[in-house]
Motif scaffolding. Structure first.
Motif, PDB file in Angstrom:
ATOM      1  N   GLY A 101      12.200  13.723   2.563  1.00 38.17           N
ATOM      2  CA  GLY A 101      12.574  12.989   1.354  1.00 38.17           C
ATOM      3  C   GLY A 101      13.348  11.723   1.674  1.00 38.17           C
ATOM      4  N   ALA A 102      14.267  11.807   2.652  1.00 37.96           N
ATOM      5  CA  ALA A 102      15.071  10.644   3.025  1.00 37.96           C
ATOM      6  C   ALA A 102      14.194   9.536   3.609  1.00 37.96           C
ATOM      7  CB  ALA A 102      16.146  11.057   4.023  1.00 37.96           C
ATOM      8  N   ILE A 103      13.218   9.920   4.439  1.00 37.95           N
ATOM      9  CA  ILE A 103      12.313   8.923   5.021  1.00 37.95           C
ATOM     10  C   ILE A 103      11.494   8.239   3.922  1.00 37.95           C
ATOM     11  CG2 ILE A 103      10.264   8.630   6.487  1.00 37.95           C
ATOM     12  CD1 ILE A 103      11.351  10.863   8.266  1.00 37.95           C
ATOM     13  N   LEU A 104      10.974   9.046   2.992  1.00 37.33           N
ATOM     14  CA  LEU A 104      10.157   8.504   1.909  1.00 37.33           C
ATOM     15  C   LEU A 104      10.987   7.588   1.001  1.00 37.33           C
ATOM     16  CD1 LEU A 104       7.438   8.422   0.506  1.00 37.33           C
ATOM     17  CD2 LEU A 104       8.031  10.546  -0.683  1.00 37.33           C
ATOM     18  N   GLU A 105      12.221   8.022   0.701  1.00 39.53           N
ATOM     19  CA  GLU A 105      13.096   7.206  -0.149  1.00 39.53           C
ATOM     20  C   GLU A 105      13.406   5.865   0.515  1.00 39.53           C
ATOM     21  OE1 GLU A 105      17.399   7.552  -2.456  1.00 39.53           O
ATOM     22  OE2 GLU A 105      16.935   8.887  -0.767  1.00 39.53           O
ATOM     23  N   GLN A 106      13.714   5.912   1.818  1.00 46.15           N
ATOM     24  CA  GLN A 106      14.047   4.686   2.544  1.00 46.15           C
ATOM     25  C   GLN A 106      12.845   3.732   2.575  1.00 46.15           C
ATOM     26  OE1 GLN A 106      15.224   5.368   6.612  1.00 46.15           O
ATOM     27  NE2 GLN A 106      16.022   3.298   6.890  1.00 46.15           N
ATOM     28  N   PHE A 107      11.650   4.275   2.822  1.00 43.29           N
ATOM     29  CA  PHE A 107      10.458   3.439   2.887  1.00 43.29           C
ATOM     30  C   PHE A 107      10.159   2.793   1.530  1.00 43.29           C
ATOM     31  CE2 PHE A 107       5.888   3.074   2.089  1.00 43.29           C
ATOM     32  CZ  PHE A 107       5.524   2.183   3.085  1.00 43.29           C
ATOM     33  N   MET A 108      10.199   3.600   0.464  1.00 44.41           N
ATOM     34  CA  MET A 108       9.854   3.085  -0.871  1.00 44.41           C
ATOM     35  C   MET A 108      10.871   2.048  -1.333  1.00 44.41           C
ATOM     36  SD  MET A 108       7.034   4.621  -1.688  1.00 44.41           S
ATOM     37  CE  MET A 108       6.847   4.534  -3.453  1.00 44.41           C
ATOM     38  N   THR A 109      12.144   2.279  -1.028  1.00 45.31           N
ATOM     39  CA  THR A 109      13.183   1.308  -1.402  1.00 45.31           C
ATOM     40  C   THR A 109      12.969  -0.006  -0.658  1.00 45.31           C
ATOM     41  OG1 THR A 109      14.760   3.093  -1.826  1.00 45.31           O
ATOM     42  CG2 THR A 109      15.659   0.877  -1.483  1.00 45.31           C
ATOM     43  N   ALA A 110      12.651   0.080   0.611  1.00 49.10           N
ATOM     44  CA  ALA A 110      12.414  -1.127   1.401  1.00 49.10           C
ATOM     45  C   ALA A 110      11.207  -1.902   0.912  1.00 49.10           C
ATOM     46  CB  ALA A 110      12.230  -0.755   2.874  1.00 49.10           C
TER      47      ALA A 110
ATOM     48  N   GLU B 274       2.173   4.484  -0.686  1.00 45.71           N
ATOM     49  CA  GLU B 274       2.543   3.249  -1.389  1.00 45.71           C
ATOM     50  C   GLU B 274       1.376   2.735  -2.233  1.00 45.71           C
ATOM     51  OE1 GLU B 274       3.817  -1.411  -0.644  1.00 45.71           O
ATOM     52  OE2 GLU B 274       3.363  -0.110   1.060  1.00 45.71           O
ATOM     53  N   ALA B 275       0.185   2.700  -1.658  1.00 48.44           N
ATOM     54  CA  ALA B 275      -0.993   2.224  -2.386  1.00 48.44           C
ATOM     55  C   ALA B 275      -1.281   3.110  -3.591  1.00 48.44           C
ATOM     56  CB  ALA B 275      -2.201   2.184  -1.455  1.00 48.44           C
ATOM     57  N   LEU B 276      -1.094   4.412  -3.441  1.00 48.68           N
ATOM     58  CA  LEU B 276      -1.352   5.348  -4.533  1.00 48.68           C
ATOM     59  C   LEU B 276      -0.354   5.141  -5.666  1.00 48.68           C
ATOM     60  CD1 LEU B 276      -3.305   7.601  -5.220  1.00 48.68           C
ATOM     61  CD2 LEU B 276      -1.714   9.238  -4.208  1.00 48.68           C
ATOM     62  N   VAL B 277       0.911   4.923  -5.322  1.00 47.59           N
ATOM     63  CA  VAL B 277       1.939   4.679  -6.341  1.00 47.59           C
ATOM     64  C   VAL B 277       1.632   3.394  -7.111  1.00 47.59           C
ATOM     65  CG1 VAL B 277       4.365   4.071  -6.700  1.00 47.59           C
ATOM     66  CG2 VAL B 277       3.767   6.001  -5.227  1.00 47.59           C
ATOM     67  N   ARG B 278       1.229   2.349  -6.402  1.00 47.40           N
ATOM     68  CA  ARG B 278       0.917   1.086  -7.076  1.00 47.40           C
ATOM     69  C   ARG B 278      -0.285   1.241  -8.021  1.00 47.40           C
ATOM     70  NH1 ARG B 278       3.944  -3.047  -5.316  1.00 47.40           N
ATOM     71  NH2 ARG B 278       4.918  -2.864  -3.259  1.00 47.40           N
ATOM     72  N   ARG B 279      -1.298   1.994  -7.580  1.00 45.75           N
ATOM     73  CA  ARG B 279      -2.458   2.198  -8.451  1.00 45.75           C
ATOM     74  C   ARG B 279      -2.076   3.022  -9.679  1.00 45.75           C
ATOM     75  NH1 ARG B 279      -5.329   3.029  -3.540  1.00 45.75           N
ATOM     76  NH2 ARG B 279      -5.372   5.285  -3.898  1.00 45.75           N
ATOM     77  N   ALA B 280      -1.208   4.017  -9.495  1.00 45.40           N
ATOM     78  CA  ALA B 280      -0.751   4.817 -10.638  1.00 45.40           C
ATOM     79  C   ALA B 280       0.029   3.953 -11.615  1.00 45.40           C
ATOM     80  CB  ALA B 280       0.114   5.975 -10.142  1.00 45.40           C
ATOM     81  N   TRP B 281       0.867   3.064 -11.081  1.00 47.15           N
ATOM     82  CA  TRP B 281       1.630   2.160 -11.948  1.00 47.15           C
ATOM     83  C   TRP B 281       0.698   1.219 -12.706  1.00 47.15           C
ATOM     84  CZ3 TRP B 281       2.178  -3.198 -11.938  1.00 47.15           C
ATOM     85  CH2 TRP B 281       3.178  -3.701 -12.779  1.00 47.15           C
ATOM     86  N   GLU B 282      -0.341   0.732 -12.039  1.00 49.01           N
ATOM     87  CA  GLU B 282      -1.286  -0.161 -12.714  1.00 49.01           C
ATOM     88  C   GLU B 282      -1.991   0.558 -13.858  1.00 49.01           C
ATOM     89  OE1 GLU B 282      -3.756  -1.503  -9.559  1.00 49.01           O
ATOM     90  OE2 GLU B 282      -2.279  -2.947  -8.794  1.00 49.01           O
ATOM     91  N   LYS B 283      -2.308   1.839 -13.680  1.00 47.57           N
ATOM     92  CA  LYS B 283      -2.910   2.599 -14.770  1.00 47.57           C
ATOM     93  C   LYS B 283      -1.939   2.691 -15.947  1.00 47.57           C
ATOM     94  CE  LYS B 283      -4.378   7.132 -16.295  1.00 47.57           C
ATOM     95  NZ  LYS B 283      -4.366   8.584 -16.024  1.00 47.57           N
ATOM     96  N   ARG B 284      -0.681   2.973 -15.640  1.00 46.79           N
ATOM     97  CA  ARG B 284       0.320   3.073 -16.708  1.00 46.79           C
ATOM     98  C   ARG B 284       0.460   1.742 -17.432  1.00 46.79           C
ATOM     99  NH1 ARG B 284       4.769   5.845 -18.515  1.00 46.79           N
ATOM    100  NH2 ARG B 284       6.660   4.635 -18.957  1.00 46.79           N
TER     101      ARG B 284
END
Length: 469
Positions: A29-38, A125-135
């Motif tokens: 979780g810490a690695i994922l949080e750090q990457f997404m924040t960056a 990251e790509a999946l999150v961006r595509r999900a946001w675009e759908k929203r």
């Protein structure tokens, strides 16, 4: 240091993509949080399902990353419960075993996608961006539907009157600000049009412009209008997606226009004071706070300070909606604009037929006191375009009080009639002339068929028997 999100991921004036990560493995979780924040995302991190559900109900997120196996509640249960909320985030379910059954269950419950461990950071990251675009597309669709059903057609604000030109110059200067604006002036002076000018000049011409007629609201309906219709606890995920959204949320990124704001029920005034102070609100039967992302423009023909004295207007509400105040002059105070506007309205109503105003008719227009202001002038020229028999509008075509008329002209329609009555008669004449063909009547009136249909219902017109639609 946080890297700003660029490209199509963020609209002008919007916050970074808001992501909730629910992952019980602390290191991962810490690695994922750090990457997404960056990468420029606005991230909140929790380690169990109960905390994830509470945070999703309390705050607004665009995308949620939910691990399936978590303490308290598993990811699928959180998904099921959060889909019952108003405007839920897009959910990406993360699973360690990657079974087809889990993925199918997640998708059936409304998840955007299902991702198996181990995953690559670039992939998530790509999946999150595509999900946001759908929203984002869902929001834009709702905005377009709202504009189709609520927003008025834009018009041109024309004036040669120096004080009003100075007002428009000031409007241009502060249009980009998000401070609330109060527009006052007599009925028919163009308050709604100025609200549109503020909206367009503020760089938001394609953003939602949501109009709420406060005079049509009651204490029982006002919160449904502003905050949305309360959800049915038994609603399915699909029904939840179609649930009515309130004007405050529909106007996100654009303008919320409160017309006849003096008539807004007191309870709603107090609630709006808190919303403007907090910069956020909670939709009906929702538990998470939604950021207020709309600019507020209010208008009234009444003096709100008098409403404060009578106890119908909350003093704090007056101060908040009038951070900036614009006063529109009556048409009788700007006579230099009468012929300018008359020619514009005539050209619009005659649909390029080259109809002009005779010298006598122009003189009559300039002599008239225009108690109904610009709206009365517009209706007068629309009627003149309908009844004029040639290419020139004569005095008899205007139906103005005190103007001479030829035999058969309905002078009484203009003499002493209220603005609503003048509009009603004007529409009735157009329907009669076109044999109740609403498409042709709307074209002659210079309005959309949708607006004509609304006016027919508003004035209670009944189609004569034997007339075809």
């Amino acid at each position: 240091m946080t890297t700003p999100v660029t490209g199509s991921a963020v609209l002008a004036g919007e916050s970074p993509i808001r992501v909730l990560i629910a992952e019980d493995e602390a290191h991962l979780g810490a690695i994922l949080e750090q990457f997404m924040t960056a990468r420029g995302f606005q991230v909140r991190m929790v380690r169990d399902g109960r905390s994830a559900l509470e945070l999703l109900r309390r705050e607004l997120f665009d995308v949620a990353l939910l691990d399936v196996v978590m303490p308290e509640l598993d990811g699928l249960e959180v998904l099921r419960l959060v889909r019952e909320e108003l405007m839920p985030p897009e959910v990406i379910v993360i699973t360690g075993n990657g079974t087809i059954e889990t993925a199918m269950a997640a998708l059936k419950m409304g998840a955007y996608d299902c991702l198996s461990k181990p995953y690559r950071m670039a992939e998530i990251e790509a999946l999150v961006r595509r999900a946001w675009e759908k929203r984002l597309l869902v929001r834009r669709n709702r905005h377009l539907v709202a504009r189709l059903h609520r927003a008025e057609e834009p018009a041109v604000f024309l004036t040669q009157y120096a004080p009003l030109r100075a007002v428009l110059a000031m409007v241009h200067q502060f249009a980009a600000s998000l401070l609330p604006v109060l527009v006052t002036g007599e009925a028919g002076t163009g308050k709604r049009l100025l609200a549109r000018v503020l909206h367009d000049e503020g760089g938001r011409p394609h953003a939602p412009f949501i109009r709420v007629d406060c005079a049509a609201l009651t204490a029982a309906t006002v919160f449904d209008e502003l905050l949305g219709t309360p959800s049915d606890a038994q609603a399915t995920a699909d029904e939840t997606a179609d649930r009515a959204v309130g004007a405050l949320e529909l106007a996100a990124g654009g303008t919320l226009y409160l017309e006849h704001v003096h008539a807004l029920p007191m309870a709603a005034q107090v609630a709006l004071c808190d919303i403007l102070d907090d910069g956020a609100f909670v939709p009906r039967r929702g538990e998470r706070r939604v950021p207020l992302a709309a600019r507020l423009v209010a208008s009234t023909a009444h003096e709100l300070s008098e409403g404060v004295a009578r106890g119908t207007v909350h003093e704090g509400f007056l101060h908040r909606v009038a951070s900036m105040r614009v006063v529109l002059p009556a048409l009788r105070d700007r006579p230099v604009d009468v012929l300018l506007l008359a020619q514009h309205f005539l050209a619009t109503a005659s649909r390029g037929r080259g109809v002009r105003i005779s010298d006598d008719a122009a003189a009559a227009l300039e002599r008239h006191s225009w108690p109904g202001n610009v709206r009365e002038l517009q209706l007068t020229m629309q009627r003149a375009a309908l009844v004029a028999t040639g290419a020139v509008v004569q005095v008899s075509d205007l139906a103005l009080a005190g103007a001479s008329a030829s035999a058969g002209s309905d002078v009484s329609a203009g003499a002493g009639a209220s603005l609503d009555e003048l509009e009603r008669r004007h529409i009735a004449e157009a329907l009669e002339r076109t044999g109740w063909h609403q498409g042709r009547a709307a074209e002659q009136l210079g309005i959309s068929p949708k607006t004509l249909y609304r006016k027919i219902r508003e004035y209670g017109f009944k189609r004569p028997s034997g007339r075809n639609p």
